[in-house]
Design a protein around this motif. Structure first.
Motif, PDB file in Angstrom:
ATOM      1  N   ALA A  35       0.959  -1.128  -0.022  1.00  0.00           N
ATOM      2  CA  ALA A  35       0.001  -0.130  -0.047  1.00  0.00           C
ATOM      3  C   ALA A  35       0.880   1.264  -0.157  1.00  0.00           C
ATOM      4  O   ALA A  35       1.936   0.944   0.615  1.00  0.00           O
ATOM      5  N   VAL A  36       0.435   2.351  -0.630  1.00  0.00           N
ATOM      6  CA  VAL A  36       1.265   3.361  -0.723  1.00  0.00           C
ATOM      7  C   VAL A  36       0.841   4.517   0.379  1.00  0.00           C
ATOM      8  O   VAL A  36      -0.306   4.648   0.224  1.00  0.00           O
ATOM      9  N   ILE A  37       1.780   4.977   1.196  1.00  0.00           N
ATOM     10  CA  ILE A  37       1.306   5.966   2.248  1.00  0.00           C
ATOM     11  C   ILE A  37       1.639   7.372   1.431  1.00  0.00           C
ATOM     12  O   ILE A  37       2.771   7.558   0.988  1.00  0.00           O
ATOM     13  N   PRO A  38       0.711   8.228   1.221  1.00  0.00           N
ATOM     14  CA  PRO A  38       0.765   9.424   0.450  1.00  0.00           C
ATOM     15  C   PRO A  38       1.598  10.412   1.181  1.00  0.00           C
ATOM     16  O   PRO A  38       1.578  10.433   2.411  1.00  0.00           O
ATOM     17  N   LEU A  39       2.392  11.157   0.493  1.00  0.00           N
ATOM     18  CA  LEU A  39       3.141  12.254   0.776  1.00  0.00           C
ATOM     19  C   LEU A  39       2.373  13.148   1.886  1.00  0.00           C
ATOM     20  O   LEU A  39       3.043  13.419   3.113  1.00  0.00           O
ATOM     21  N   SER A  40       1.222  13.295   1.926  1.00  0.00           N
ATOM     22  CA  SER A  40       0.428  14.190   2.962  1.00  0.00           C
ATOM     23  C   SER A  40       0.522  13.545   4.339  1.00  0.00           C
ATOM     24  O   SER A  40       0.413  14.170   5.207  1.00  0.00           O
TER      25      SER A  40
END
Length: 187
Positions: free
Chosen positions: A151-156
């Protein structure tokens, strides 16, 4: 691998390679492998490795993620040597949140409690194509591998948590450099 396991005829291995980050400053190579050795289930493994383009070496995720998320470098229980994976309860919780519901299909109970140990090993890589840091649990048994999907943890979600600003800015710039001019707005 199929040969070593004395698999029946028809054993196979397939690897697909992609590059979800090509700079600036970092390069990620992502490998997606399928192995069939004649068992009931084929094995599907994937892993990304992020390199520092100045040194040519894999990045040190403990340093880049900082004290809040960096955790510790996972070590082989037999040799005590680093495995290239990370143990971080805080990052594990962000991964589970980014992954969303653990059951992929209605009625599928296989992932209800798997993985639940936030001290397990995580594979981590920079992913400019998805504008974040990809994380995957590697501590899942073969039959429930779907439960440990990346899963990708977003920059925000990473900003303000002590993660290297250079890394976060590089991921944003990497996305924008590949024909996605609105990437900065989505951070």
């Amino acid at each position: 691998m199929a040969k070593d396991m004395e698999a029946p005829a028809g054993g196979s291995f397939t690897r697909k390679v992609s590059v979800p980050m090509t700079g600036p400053g970092f390069l990620t190579v992502f490998m997606d492998d399928d192995t069939y050795c004649g068992t009931a289930y084929p094995t599907h493994d994937n892993n990304g490795i992020t390199y520092d383009l100045l040194t040519g070496k894999p990045v040190n995720w403990v340093d880049l993620l900082g004290p809040q998320l960096g955790g510790t470098t996972d070590k082989n229980s037999k040799t005590g040597k680093p495995t290239g994976y990370l143990s971080s309860p805080a990052l594990f919780r962000l991964w589970k949140e980014a992954r969303g519901p653990s059951n992929d299909e209605p009625g599928n109970e296989i992932c209800a409690d798997t993985p639940s140990d936030d001290t397990g090993a995580l594979s981590v890589w920079a992913d400019a194509s998805e504008l974040g840091i990809a994380v995957q649990s590697i501590d899942v048994v073969h039959a429930t591998a779907v439960c440990g999907r990346p899963a990708v943890i977003p920059l925000s979600a990473l900003r303000g948590k002590g993660v290297s600003a250079q890394l976060l800015d590089s991921i944003a710039a990497g996305k924008a450099a590949h024909g996605h001019p609105t990437a900065a707005a989505r951070q």
